[in-house]
Design an enzyme around this catalytic site. Sequence first.
Site, PDB file in Angstrom:
ATOM      1  CB  THR A   1      43.530  44.781  39.628  1.00 49.29           C
ATOM      2  OG1 THR A   1      43.060  43.477  40.027  1.00 49.29           O
ATOM      3  CG2 THR A   1      42.890  45.190  38.321  1.00 49.29           C
ATOM      4  CG  ASP A   2      46.963  44.207  45.335  1.00 48.52           C
ATOM      5  OD1 ASP A   2      46.818  42.975  45.484  1.00 48.52           O
ATOM      6  OD2 ASP A   2      47.725  44.879  46.039  1.00 48.52           O
ATOM      7  CE1 TYR A   3      43.664  37.230  46.835  1.00 45.71           C
ATOM      8  CE2 TYR A   3      41.446  38.058  47.124  1.00 45.71           C
ATOM      9  CZ  TYR A   3      42.336  36.999  47.120  1.00 45.71           C
ATOM     10  OH  TYR A   3      41.905  35.725  47.407  1.00 45.71           O
ATOM     11  CB  THR A   4      38.859  42.262  45.335  1.00 46.68           C
ATOM     12  OG1 THR A   4      39.437  42.790  46.547  1.00 46.68           O
ATOM     13  CG2 THR A   4      38.743  40.766  45.462  1.00 46.68           C
ATOM     14  CB  ALA A   5      42.276  46.669  42.897  1.00 46.42           C
TER      15      ALA A   5
END
Length: 756
Positions: A283-287
């Site tokens: 995932t991207d950051y905290t997605a």
Amino acid sequence: MRIKSIVFTLAVALCALTAQAVDQAKMNRFIDDLMGKMTLQEKIGQLNLPVTGDIITGSTVSGDVVGKIKAGQVGGLFNMKGVQSIRALQEVAVKQSRLHIPLIFGMDVIHGYETVFPIPLALSMSWDMDAIRNSARIASIEATADGICWTFSPMVDICREPRWGRMSEGNGEDPFLGSAICRAMIQGYQGADLADQTTMMACVKHFALYGAPEAGRDYNTVDMSHVRMFNEYFPPYKAGVDAGAGSFMTSFNVIDYIPATGNRWLMTEVLRDRWGFDGFVVTDYTAISEMINHGMGDLQTVSALALKAGTDMDMVADGFLGTLEQSLSEGKVTMEDIDKACRRILEAKYKLGLFDDPYRYLDAKRAKKEIYTDANRAAARKLATETFVLLQNKDNVLPLERKGKIALVGPLANTRANMPGTWSVAAASDRYSTLFEAMQRAVGNKAEVMYAKGCNVCYDAELEKNSTMFGREMRDERPASVMRDEAVRIANECDVIVAAMGEPSEMSGESSSRSELTILDAQKDLLEALKATGKPIVLLNFSGRATVMNWEVENIPTILNVWFGGSEAADAICDVVFGDVSPSGKLTVTMPRSVGQVPIYYNHLNTGRPNPKWFSKFTSNYLDVPNNPLFPFGYGLSYTSFEYSHMTLSSNTMNASGSIQAQVTVTNTGNREGAEVVQLYIRDMVGSIARPVQELKGFERITLKPGESRLVTFTIDAELLKFYNKDLNYVCEPGDFEVMVGPNSRDVQRLTFTLK
């Protein structure tokens, strides 16, 4: 003899396939054995990617990382810099966790490590695949010398929306060029063997469609048809799969109203089943946790949704780590779901050679001799010169002579930290030159360079603060009138003015959207004051996006878009400004006349009432501006001139199994050596669905000496003519096609042929 040769070749090929199969079988046996020993918690732990270290690329920091590593609850870490820091945590994993599984270490090595290359948007302006591939290779050598084995690059999002700050991080608006750059970057990062300690795993991002947010606002909604996805936005991602990228990263936006991170159609049906991707998805950051705000449920619900969609690794959100065990017990995920994701992470570590040697990227001797070397800097400087786009050069103000007095003014004329550009997280900016320093070196004792800042980035101190984060601050507290008067006084003493203006580096990039694209107020006022001196002006426009420059084009004779050229930007700018190198960059974005034209791009569909000119009632146009852009896709001037011969086609008909050649001879008719990017465009005149007015289908960058000619040949086959129809079948339809060749998308010659 020929038969023996064929037999030998087949035998070699068979051996290679057998060896590959044996390697795959060996990896499978190793991972089967390892997973047989793992507890549920340890399997889930491999799916967890916390953040630690001093590099900040998001708003959340993970806690108790060491404790989680010991407990087998961490699969990898990112944004740590330095062999010693990384080794310390790798030793915790290898020596203090139960199964001694090594960590994978990632970083946003986006356009270089300490030797920083131009921002990705600028790199695309070079159209130089060999140089771009080499930039990724150098980045890989430097990053792996400092302990990094995984990069969150390339970013291949097609972007036709310059209000979106992350246009700076991509390759422009065209899927054909974007696909070529994606392949080159992956080849540079991964090489032929991921277990080589100088290569690192690439991560194609952001899957998918992140570059088309509504209103140009970062993280915002994206909505488009599947036909548009497959034809216009998906090709660079598909190129990443075909090039063998080891990992993919999810995007923040929704696709068909479901966030990408939890979208099974996207992650499994398209990426894995249709395209055959066999790596892992992070995932991207905290997605994952952000899907709560999208209205998809609580953390447990969205974590299960992401896993079942085909997402393997959770960056920072702690959703997998904190909820999957409960979801398994409640039947919301299966053991097979968890095992699939865990296996993909372990396979990546195996391919990187981390099980053979967890410390293979942690040789302190390499870090001392392979980072920011003279050779790497020379490569970065040369490539930077290829990215600058000369938009206007009335009266041939450029190149400047090394004589007299030169006034260097503007907020970007004497800043060190802003030269590398956004997403240069490993940069050592204190080692880089300011433009003022480089220009003084460039002229030596032959000329005098006089400097004045002249103005701040803008009058609004809060806006400037938000645009100069992460050590890029440069606010001057003197009154605006005092700064401007100083610059005007110096300008009046000099023969020519070089104005270094535009955006600071963090005014583009993540979370740096703008509602206006014109030059900022304080800089505009300074430019007007400088124009009033009557001295010739060279505007160096720093930007990470397409900008609106109507006033500048009308009032400033010479405009050189320099984007952000990396660690060697200042010297590279001087190389071009003083004529040691002729500019050769070509736009990979369309430059609008007004933000109201956005999105504006060259490869658009026609309307039923087209009007390429000024206003005409009941046609598709504006009342207040023409439809056409200020500068078209593919545009860029040189210090020399190029002449194109009449284009020829080898035939005016083609069979689906055959090909034809388009040829043109290009001659350097000026008195300087220069590089030209010859561009091929094709239009499908009649299709089962509406087709673009033109599409880039080939390009060749050539360098010619004065008087030299080169025959450029483009081969056109059925593959170049294919597109996805309404049923998403990849087809080539018979009919008439228009072929266009020229120096940009506007100034082209046209011929037609028929596909039988």
